[in-house]
Scaffold this motif. Structure first.
Motif, PDB file in Angstrom:
ATOM      1  N   HIS A 111       0.827  -1.204   0.000  1.00 12.13           N
ATOM      2  CA  HIS A 111       0.000   0.000   0.000  1.00 12.13           C
ATOM      3  C   HIS A 111       0.864   1.258   0.000  1.00 12.13           C
ATOM      4  CE1 HIS A 111       0.943  -0.468   4.247  1.00 12.13           C
ATOM      5  NE2 HIS A 111       0.307   0.641   4.582  1.00 12.13           N
ATOM      6  N   HIS A 113       1.647   3.824   1.994  1.00 11.01           N
ATOM      7  CA  HIS A 113       2.133   4.554   3.177  1.00 11.01           C
ATOM      8  C   HIS A 113       3.659   4.527   3.139  1.00 11.01           C
ATOM      9  CE1 HIS A 113      -1.853   4.056   5.604  1.00 11.01           C
ATOM     10  NE2 HIS A 113      -1.866   5.122   4.813  1.00 11.01           N
ATOM     11  N   HIS A 116       6.296   1.688   2.850  1.00 13.42           N
ATOM     12  CA  HIS A 116       6.049   0.545   1.975  1.00 13.42           C
ATOM     13  C   HIS A 116       6.375   0.812   0.512  1.00 13.42           C
ATOM     14  CE1 HIS A 116       4.110  -1.521   5.383  1.00 13.42           C
ATOM     15  NE2 HIS A 116       3.826  -0.278   5.746  1.00 13.42           N
ATOM     16  N   HIS A 186      -7.528  -0.929   5.892  1.00 16.70           N
ATOM     17  CA  HIS A 186      -6.464  -0.108   6.461  1.00 16.70           C
ATOM     18  C   HIS A 186      -6.654   1.288   5.881  1.00 16.70           C
ATOM     19  CE1 HIS A 186      -2.670   1.025   8.128  1.00 16.70           C
ATOM     20  NE2 HIS A 186      -2.036   1.096   6.976  1.00 16.70           N
ATOM     21  N   ASP A 210       0.074  -4.355   7.821  1.00 14.33           N
ATOM     22  CA  ASP A 210      -0.835  -3.289   8.259  1.00 14.33           C
ATOM     23  C   ASP A 210      -2.280  -3.719   8.124  1.00 14.33           C
ATOM     24  OD1 ASP A 210       0.443  -0.314   8.586  1.00 14.33           O
ATOM     25  OD2 ASP A 210       1.640  -1.497   7.180  1.00 14.33           O
TER      26      ASP A 210
END
Ligand code: ZN
Ligand code: ZN
Length: 312
Positions: A111, A113, A116, A186, A210
């Motif tokens: 994802h 964020h 990552h 998430h 996550d």
């Protein structure tokens, strides 16, 4: 090899050194900000500055097939520069290879964020200038990267080529290794979030750094644990008291304490599959001598470490 270490490897399902079987190597086990975290003056962070052995890179995994030398990166962390060195000797292009061959046979992202995907920039023209590397992401993550700088330049300049992963559809990485993306809830400002079920010739491993909370299908621990031989799960926080002065409801994660509660009545064979990673710099399990670390050990679950190898 000393008996104690061999026994530990057998108990943990870890890959023995020199094994020719595929394995997952953890290149990092800290939450997105790393450990120690920037400008943090708490005792846990100061301890990791004083003793570099305690420090951890940002969460990332490397699937390695030692026989073919192929390897696939899961998440490109801000620590990728150091992690490529950490991964030396674990597959990758031949030392004598000319030009800038891809460092990985593919990269899979969970994802958008910071922890990552920020490391993708290391593959661009300011740094490695990689030949084209396949990048596997969800459709929304792919759109976000292709449509926004600075990421878009990595595709325009041919360093990366993006391919969509479809939830529940298996991606065959090699004749004996495959990955299946699993959507998880998430907070998603720019993208949705995936976990990965990694299937090797012998074992199936869940990679889930996550998730906001255990709910829906994830509440039935017995059922989903039964599908795997090992599960790497979100261990960001130990409990709800960890970040004085910050609203933890804005950054939800299932606390380790609640995960331990959820598995406490399962047989030891199931509890021992649980491995916590993605540890926030505030998490007391970063100190192996803390009471919270002892609680994890007593439960039969484990805390991951950088360099941990899990046999596939
Ligand atoms: Zn994260
Ligand atoms: Zn996240």
């Amino acid at each position: 090899m000393p008996t104690r270490i061999l026994l530990a490897l057998l108990l943990s399902g870890c890959a023995a050194p020199g094994s020719t079987s595929p394995y997952l190597l953890l290149l990092g086990t800290a939450q997105d900000g790393g450990y120690p975290q920037i400008a943090c003056r708490q005792p846990l962070c100061e301890a990791a500055r004083a003793d570099k052995n305690l420090a951890r890179h940002v969460v990332s995994g490397l699937i390695v097939d030692p026989q073919s030398g192929s390897r696939w990166l899961i998440d490109a962390s801000p620590d990728l520069r150091a992690q490529v060195e950490f991964a030396r000797g674990h597959g990758g292009p031949a030392a004598a290879a000319k030009g800038r061959p891809p460092l990985f046979d593919g990269i899979l992202l969970t994802h958008a964020h910071m922890g990552h995907y920020a490391g993708l920039l290391q593959l661009g023209r300011e740094a490695y200038g990689s030949q084209t590397t396949p990048l596997y992401t969800s459709a929304s993550m792919g759109r976000y990267l292709r449509d926004n700088g600075p990421w878009s330049l990595l595709f325009d300049a041919g360093h990366l080529s993006q391919l969509d992963l479809k939830a529940g559809e298996t991606l065959q990485l090699s004749p004996t290794i495959s990955v299946m993306p699993i959507p998880v809830a998430h907070r998603g400002e720019f993208s949705d979030t995936l976990a990965f079920a990694i299937q090797g010739p012998e074992r199936r491993v869940l990679y889930l750094p996550d998730i906001d909370r255990w709910d829906g299908a994830w509440l039935d621990f017995a059922a989903w644990l039964a599908e795997f031989d090992a599960v790497l799960v979100d261990g960001t926080f130990f409990d709800g008291n960890e970040l004085p002065g910050r609203d933890m409801s804005k950054i939800p994660h299932p606390p380790i304490a609640s995960t331990l509660k959820a598995i406490e009545n399962l047989p030891e064979s199931e509890r021992s599959k649980v491995i916590f990673f993605h540890l926030n710099h505030s998490n007391p399990v970063l100190d192996p001598d803390s009471p919270q670390s002892a609680r994890v050990r007593a439960s039969g679950a484990r805390v991951a470490w950088d360099g941990m190898q899990i046999e596939l």
